[in-house]
Design an enzyme around this catalytic site. Structure first.
Site, mmCIF file in Angstrom:
data_model
loop_
_atom_site.group_PDB
_atom_site.id
_atom_site.type_symbol
_atom_site.label_atom_id
_atom_site.label_comp_id
_atom_site.label_asym_id
_atom_site.label_seq_id
_atom_site.Cartn_x
_atom_site.Cartn_y
_atom_site.Cartn_z
ATOM 1 C CG ASP A 173 13.672 1.049 27.956
ATOM 2 O OD1 ASP A 173 13.781 -0.141 27.642
ATOM 3 O OD2 ASP A 173 14.576 1.904 27.776
ATOM 4 C CB SER A 174 14.929 5.905 26.219
ATOM 5 O OG SER A 174 15.748 4.797 25.844
ATOM 6 N N GLY A 175 12.772 3.835 24.604
ATOM 7 C CA GLY A 175 12.266 3.517 23.270
ATOM 8 C C GLY A 175 13.297 2.895 22.359
ATOM 9 N N GLY A 176 14.575 3.093 22.662
ATOM 10 C CA GLY A 176 15.632 2.562 21.798
ATOM 11 C C GLY A 176 15.502 1.060 21.623
ATOM 12 C CG PHE A 177 15.295 -3.133 24.200
ATOM 13 C CD1 PHE A 177 14.114 -3.806 24.493
ATOM 14 C CD2 PHE A 177 16.438 -3.871 23.981
ATOM 15 C CE1 PHE A 177 14.082 -5.193 24.569
ATOM 16 C CE2 PHE A 177 16.424 -5.254 24.058
ATOM 17 C CZ PHE A 177 15.248 -5.913 24.349
ATOM 18 C CG ASP A 235 19.885 2.514 24.996
ATOM 19 O OD1 ASP A 235 18.676 2.685 24.715
ATOM 20 O OD2 ASP A 235 20.309 1.507 25.574
ATOM 21 C CD GLN A 256 23.648 -0.624 25.222
ATOM 22 O OE1 GLN A 256 23.984 -1.792 24.978
ATOM 23 N NE2 GLN A 256 22.406 -0.314 25.577
ATOM 24 N N GLY A 274 22.135 -3.810 26.979
ATOM 25 C CA GLY A 274 22.812 -4.742 26.087
ATOM 26 C C GLY A 274 23.005 -6.126 26.658
ATOM 27 C CG ASP A 285 12.804 -4.048 33.262
ATOM 28 O OD1 ASP A 285 13.968 -3.720 33.000
ATOM 29 O OD2 ASP A 285 12.003 -4.502 32.419
ATOM 30 C CB CYS A 288 3.416 -18.255 48.072
ATOM 31 S SG CYS A 288 3.018 -16.674 47.289
ATOM 32 C CB CYS A 312 0.453 -14.197 46.748
ATOM 33 S SG CYS A 312 -0.127 -15.641 45.818
ATOM 34 C CG HIS A 352 2.044 -17.321 42.616
ATOM 35 N ND1 HIS A 352 2.271 -17.613 43.949
ATOM 36 C CD2 HIS A 352 3.039 -17.921 41.918
ATOM 37 C CE1 HIS A 352 3.346 -18.371 44.056
ATOM 38 N NE2 HIS A 352 3.843 -18.574 42.841
HETATM 39 C C1 LIG Z 1 14.469 -8.413 28.052
HETATM 40 N N1 LIG Z 1 15.842 -8.036 27.931
HETATM 41 C C2 LIG Z 1 16.200 -6.742 27.788
HETATM 42 N N2 LIG Z 1 15.340 -5.694 27.914
HETATM 43 C C3 LIG Z 1 16.096 -4.575 27.662
HETATM 44 C C4 LIG Z 1 15.752 -3.227 27.600
HETATM 45 C C5 LIG Z 1 16.734 -2.286 27.240
HETATM 46 N N3 LIG Z 1 16.409 -0.950 27.159
HETATM 47 C C6 LIG Z 1 17.334 -0.069 26.773
HETATM 48 N N4 LIG Z 1 18.625 -0.443 26.473
HETATM 49 C C7 LIG Z 1 19.033 -1.724 26.564
HETATM 50 O O1 LIG Z 1 20.197 -2.026 26.266
HETATM 51 C C8 LIG Z 1 18.059 -2.727 26.964
HETATM 52 C C9 LIG Z 1 18.419 -4.078 27.051
HETATM 53 C C10 LIG Z 1 17.425 -5.003 27.399
HETATM 54 N N5 LIG Z 1 17.461 -6.357 27.506
#
Ligand SMILES: CNc1nc2cc3nc[nH]c(=O)c3cc2[nH]1
Length: 369
Positions: free
Chosen positions: A93-97, A147, A189, A216, A266, A304, A306, A335
């Protein structure tokens, strides 16, 4: 192309689809659940155990690895795959969130985001270019555009301005991305506004990414509102590209996400709740740490396959958790991850046999949240 989506079967009555995702580190069946390994480890799991349970692609976070140990060190180690000795797929993930949800005191400008590290309070700055450079250094197979995750709730004007900036940032990421062995995904978004979701898709698709994430969502909105946004947004995306719903991972949301045509998911949910003793079963969740399981010598879930369910009882796992034995949270994590990974495989098989709606009805008839 570094990452190619191959459509195998579309459900005749819904948006659900079965496919394969071809990446430089292997080909993976979709729909797929991707375990989260925020700091270059899926907590309590070894790469061998992840492979054994069928994990294909795992996530790590640019924000965390940029702050510690630093992307230069990971690059010096030969990149994330070598650093953590994982030869499957990796998505960052790019770090924005994380900046918006972790970094206190942040300031957003057109240039990028200034924030304070949640570790030592030091002043930090991430821009689309910098976030892309960091992800190229980390070396994941799939990286995300930088983002702004529109918060929930947000008024239409804020959501519009933020989404328009996210599109400009996506273009800047594309300009900065020079690794041909990596796929850069755009992140849609638009808040909870259908017109802005359409605008975001239109603008990102015109930039032509190899895959698209739906951002989002899973940000505190009611689940029905999330489903409404998916129902509107996913059909607007190209059929031949992967769709990734970020941060979604409880069984009910996975079923509804697949219904609307999502390929990749994820969530920290299965690993996070495992550590406090909440485990998933076909009838819903149970907290194996509770007193009611003190003399319950059955496995967590008799259906299960596992390692945990084949070898240990609820009573034993409860004992380990109560005594804070590390092995206890390893067993619950094994599990929960196995459960979700195999839940996706069952959904995929139902799509291939064109009985996804029956699978979904059966799921909802049994599932208590
Ligand atoms: C746990 N919920 C959740 N994890 C996210 C990670 C995200 N990364 C980048 N941009 C997103 O909008 C974004 C939204 C998210 N919602």
């Amino acid at each position: 192309m570094a990452v190619q989506y191959e459509l195998i079967k579309r459900c005749s009555k819904t948006g659900a689809r079965a496919g394969r995702l071809h990446t430089p580190h292997g080909t993976f069946d979709t729909p797929i659940f991707m375990p989260v390994g925020t700091q270059a480890t899926v907590k309590a799991m070894s790469p061998h155990e992840l492979k054994e349970m069928g994990a294909g692609i795992i996530l790590s976070n640019t924000y965390h690895l940029y702050l510690r140990p630093g992307h230069e060190l990971v690059a010096e180690a030969g990149g994330l795959h070598k650093f953590m000795n994982w030869d499957g797929g990796i998505l960052t993930d790019s770090g924005g969130f994380q900046v918006f949800s972790l970094g206190p005191l942040r300031k957003i400008t057109e240039e990028g985001v200034t924030f304070r590290s949640h570790i030592d309070g030091s002043k930090q700055f991430l821009s689309p270019e910098r976030a892309t450079e960091v992800q190229m250094a980390l070396g994941a197979d799939i990286i995300m555009a930088f983002d702004e995750c529109v918060p929930y709730p947000a008024d239409h004007d804020y959501a519009r301005k933020s989404t328009e900036r996210t599109t400009r940032w996506a273009e800047r990421c594309k300009g900065a991305h020079t690794r041909a062995d990596q796929a850069l995904f755009g992140i849609v978004q638009g808040g909870m506004y259908k017109d802005l979701r359409s605008m975001s898709v239109r603008d990102l698709v015109s930039l032509d990414f190899p895959g698209y994430a739906i951002g989002g969502l899973s940000v505190g909105e009611p689940k029905d509102l999330m489903y409404e946004m998916l129902e509107h947004t996913v059909p607007l995306l190209p059929v031949n590209k992967p769709r990734y719903l970020m941060g979604v991972g409880t069984p009910d949301c996975l079923v509804e996400g697949v219904l609307h045509g999502i390929d990749m998911f994820d969530c920290v949910f299965p690993t996070r709740v495992a550590r406090n003793g909440t485990v998933m079963t076909h009838q819903g969740r149970l907290v194996v740490k509770n007193a009611e399981y003190t003399r319950d010598f059955r496995p967590i879930d008799s259906d299960c396959g596992c390692y945990t369910c084949r070898n240990f009882s609820r009573a034993y796992i409860r004992h380990l958790l109560k005594t804070e034995e590390i092995f206890g949270l390893r067993l619950t994590t094994i599990h929960n991850l196995y459960f979700l990974i195999h839940f996706m495989k069952k959904m995929r098989q139902a799509i291939i046999e064109d009985r996804f709606l029956e699978f979904r009805a059966e799921f909802w008839s049994q599932y208590q949240k």
